[in-house]
Write a protein that holds these residues in place. Structure first.
Motif, PDB file in Angstrom:
ATOM      1  N   PRO A  20      35.189 -64.459 126.102  1.00  0.00           N
ATOM      2  CA  PRO A  20      34.303 -65.134 127.058  1.00  0.00           C
ATOM      3  C   PRO A  20      34.115 -64.372 128.363  1.00  0.00           C
ATOM      4  O   PRO A  20      33.009 -64.317 128.901  1.00  0.00           O
ATOM      5  CB  PRO A  20      35.004 -66.480 127.292  1.00  0.00           C
ATOM      6  N   VAL A  21      35.190 -63.752 128.887  1.00  0.00           N
ATOM      7  CA  VAL A  21      35.066 -63.051 130.162  1.00  0.00           C
ATOM      8  C   VAL A  21      34.131 -61.852 130.042  1.00  0.00           C
ATOM      9  O   VAL A  21      33.354 -61.562 130.964  1.00  0.00           O
ATOM     10  CB  VAL A  21      36.465 -62.624 130.676  1.00  0.00           C
ATOM     11  N   MET A  22      34.174 -61.166 128.901  1.00  0.00           N
ATOM     12  CA  MET A  22      33.281 -60.024 128.712  1.00  0.00           C
ATOM     13  C   MET A  22      31.846 -60.495 128.478  1.00  0.00           C
ATOM     14  O   MET A  22      30.890 -59.860 128.931  1.00  0.00           O
ATOM     15  CB  MET A  22      33.756 -59.178 127.537  1.00  0.00           C
ATOM     16  N   LYS A 165      36.181 -43.222 121.282  1.00  0.00           N
ATOM     17  CA  LYS A 165      34.921 -43.481 121.976  1.00  0.00           C
ATOM     18  C   LYS A 165      33.886 -42.449 121.567  1.00  0.00           C
ATOM     19  O   LYS A 165      34.202 -41.268 121.405  1.00  0.00           O
ATOM     20  CB  LYS A 165      35.134 -43.449 123.494  1.00  0.00           C
ATOM     21  N   PHE A 166      32.641 -42.868 121.422  1.00  0.00           N
ATOM     22  CA  PHE A 166      31.562 -41.957 121.083  1.00  0.00           C
ATOM     23  C   PHE A 166      31.118 -41.211 122.347  1.00  0.00           C
ATOM     24  O   PHE A 166      30.781 -41.826 123.356  1.00  0.00           O
ATOM     25  CB  PHE A 166      30.381 -42.722 120.483  1.00  0.00           C
ATOM     26  N   ALA A 263      31.735 -50.672 112.650  1.00  0.00           N
ATOM     27  CA  ALA A 263      31.007 -51.439 111.644  1.00  0.00           C
ATOM     28  C   ALA A 263      31.716 -52.738 111.300  1.00  0.00           C
ATOM     29  O   ALA A 263      31.060 -53.736 110.958  1.00  0.00           O
ATOM     30  CB  ALA A 263      30.819 -50.597 110.379  1.00  0.00           C
ATOM     31  N   GLN A 264      33.047 -52.774 111.384  1.00  0.00           N
ATOM     32  CA  GLN A 264      33.766 -54.015 111.117  1.00  0.00           C
ATOM     33  C   GLN A 264      33.562 -55.033 112.230  1.00  0.00           C
ATOM     34  O   GLN A 264      33.586 -56.230 111.993  1.00  0.00           O
ATOM     35  CB  GLN A 264      35.254 -53.726 110.941  1.00  0.00           C
ATOM     36  N   ARG A 265      33.361 -54.558 113.442  1.00  0.00           N
ATOM     37  CA  ARG A 265      33.073 -55.480 114.546  1.00  0.00           C
ATOM     38  C   ARG A 265      31.609 -55.908 114.514  1.00  0.00           C
ATOM     39  O   ARG A 265      31.293 -57.085 114.665  1.00  0.00           O
ATOM     40  CB  ARG A 265      33.406 -54.828 115.887  1.00  0.00           C
ATOM     41  N   LEU A 290      28.194 -51.077 122.888  1.00  0.00           N
ATOM     42  CA  LEU A 290      29.140 -52.192 122.925  1.00  0.00           C
ATOM     43  C   LEU A 290      30.519 -51.762 122.429  1.00  0.00           C
ATOM     44  O   LEU A 290      31.544 -52.220 122.943  1.00  0.00           O
ATOM     45  CB  LEU A 290      28.612 -53.353 122.095  1.00  0.00           C
ATOM     46  N   HIS A 291      30.545 -50.879 121.440  1.00  0.00           N
ATOM     47  CA  HIS A 291      31.819 -50.334 120.947  1.00  0.00           C
ATOM     48  C   HIS A 291      32.549 -49.596 122.075  1.00  0.00           C
ATOM     49  O   HIS A 291      33.744 -49.818 122.313  1.00  0.00           O
ATOM     50  CB  HIS A 291      31.532 -49.388 119.777  1.00  0.00           C
ATOM     51  N   ASN A 292      31.829 -48.717 122.774  1.00  0.00           N
ATOM     52  CA  ASN A 292      32.441 -47.986 123.889  1.00  0.00           C
ATOM     53  C   ASN A 292      32.828 -48.914 125.034  1.00  0.00           C
ATOM     54  O   ASN A 292      33.871 -48.742 125.670  1.00  0.00           O
ATOM     55  CB  ASN A 292      31.482 -46.913 124.397  1.00  0.00           C
ATOM     56  N   LEU A 293      31.961 -49.903 125.298  1.00  0.00           N
ATOM     57  CA  LEU A 293      32.239 -50.842 126.384  1.00  0.00           C
ATOM     58  C   LEU A 293      33.509 -51.637 126.114  1.00  0.00           C
ATOM     59  O   LEU A 293      34.305 -51.899 127.026  1.00  0.00           O
ATOM     60  CB  LEU A 293      31.045 -51.783 126.560  1.00  0.00           C
ATOM     61  N   MET A 294      33.719 -52.023 124.869  1.00  0.00           N
ATOM     62  CA  MET A 294      34.937 -52.744 124.513  1.00  0.00           C
ATOM     63  C   MET A 294      36.171 -51.894 124.766  1.00  0.00           C
ATOM     64  O   MET A 294      37.186 -52.370 125.291  1.00  0.00           O
ATOM     65  CB  MET A 294      34.863 -53.167 123.043  1.00  0.00           C
ATOM     66  N   HIS A 295      36.087 -50.611 124.431  1.00  0.00           N
ATOM     67  CA  HIS A 295      37.216 -49.718 124.681  1.00  0.00           C
ATOM     68  C   HIS A 295      37.478 -49.550 126.174  1.00  0.00           C
ATOM     69  O   HIS A 295      38.633 -49.466 126.600  1.00  0.00           O
ATOM     70  CB  HIS A 295      36.934 -48.341 124.066  1.00  0.00           C
TER      71      HIS A 295
END
Length: 365
Positions: A20-22, A165-166, A263-265, A290-295
């Motif tokens: 939720p915070v993200m 990270k990409f 891809a799993q996320r 979004l993948h990089n942002l999560m990291h």
């Protein structure tokens, strides 16, 4: 969504793949892009609902015709919202979350992490391509038909070892194109050859005194260059070549892991996407960001997904595997000057890895 947020945050994250915070931080940054004004005919869709529909579509790949029953929004409106929100994410976060290093210090930091974690010195990233399945675009013939037997758009990425990270991506290649074709036509290759991205100059390997170029890692689909190392052919390998391939492969698998973790996320990447190629490219780039942002913002949530290696050089598989749906140096000669230099470098690295200076205890195959 308010009930999930207040009563079951874990289910909220499972539903949208973000805590939720993200979600709140993402929404606050996107408000200027996705907020519309009401008019005399209808009220606009709330920005939070637009973002939730988009994230749910990326998380599941569910079709718009099914999503309309969940969100009470017509399917054609959902399609417009998904494109709008994805483009907004790209506009707001691309420069922040998807940056290729441009200085020697940044590349050297990546290389140091590869050396520390995978005992592969002078490595500045791992490169690979992934086919994103799609419906055959209209009037495209076999342009998007790949060697695996389905229609696809190709995503190519360069991945950093430290946090999966990409660093650089190229999305939108035709399915019939090989990884080598896409790389040869990319700006990354051009920048590596003219060194406009600050790639480090040759330096001695640890415990050695011969200047050796820095490089990225690729698989057998790529052409061998001094700035791009790949394994030896599997045909009649010697023990020394097997050890070199082992050292390369254990470092290069991070790019494959990064693709599968992403891809799993965002499981839309595991489906047969129904959009047009331009929209597919936008969605895939959004998933990368979004993948990089999560990291960057919640690394603890991603660390459990990653493969790690213990003190005995044994691989501890990441949690993604439980749910994954996989698909003599001077005498070396090549067909041209570049390939000859690259083959000499690979031979030198093979010798280095097989002798005391570059060997790793317990890594002999």
């Amino acid at each position: 969504m308010p009930e999930l947020r207040n009563e079951d945050p874990a289910s909220f994250m499972n539903f949208l793949r973000l805590p939720p915070v993200m979600f709140d931080a993402l929404l606050a940054r996107l408000l200027p892009y996705i907020t519309k004004q009401d008019n005399n005919y209808r009220k606009t869709i709330e920005p939070g609902l637009k973002l939730a529909m988009t994230l749910r579509h990326l998380a599941t790949g569910e079709r718009y015709a099914s999503m309309k029953f969940d969100f009470r929004v017509p399917h054609n409106t959902i399609s417009l919202c998904v494109r709008e929100v994805c483009q907004a994410i790209i506009n707001e976060y691309k420069d922040e979350c998807l940056q290729c290093p441009i200085t020697e210090e940044e590349w050297c930091a990546i290389s140091a992490e590869f050396c520390r974690r995978w005992n592969m010195p002078h490595t500045c990233g791992a490169l690979d391509g992934k086919h994103i399945a799609c419906r055959r675009p209209r009037n495209s013939g076999n342009l998007y038909y790949n060697y695996k037997g389905f229609f696809s758009v190709v995503l190519m990425g360069l991945v950093d070892d430290a946090d999966y990270k990409f660093l650089w991506i190229d999305v939108g290649g035709y399915g019939h194109m090989s990884d080598s074709q896409i790389f040869n036509a990319s700006e990354l290759k051009e920048c590596l050859e003219d060194n406009s991205i600050g790639f480090p100059v040759a330096e001695p390997l640890p415990n050695d005194d011969t200047p050796t170029p820095y490089f990225i890692l690729g698989d057998d689909a790529f052409g061998l260059r001094t700035y791009l190392m790949k394994p030896y052919s599997q045909h009649q390998m010697t023990k020394e070549q097997r050890i070199f391939n082992y050292r390369v492969s254990r470092s290069r698998r991070i790019v494959e892991n990064a693709f599968i973790i992403m891809a799993q996320r965002w499981q839309i990447l595991l489906t047969i996407m129904q959009q047009e190629p331009e929209t597919i490219a936008t969605i895939v780039e959004t998933c990368e960001i979004l993948h990089n942002l999560m990291h960057m913002q919640h690394p603890a949530l991603q660390n459990a997904d990653m493969d790690v290696e213990n003190a005995d050089h044994q691989i501890i598989p990441g949690s993604w595997r439980t749910t994954a749906n996989m698909h003599a140096v001077e005498n070396v000669m090549g067909p041209n000057r570049d390939s000859t230099a690259a083959k000499k470098l690979r031979e030198y690295l093979k010798l280095y890895f097989n002798y005391t200076a570059g060997s790793v205890h317990g890594s002999i195959v």
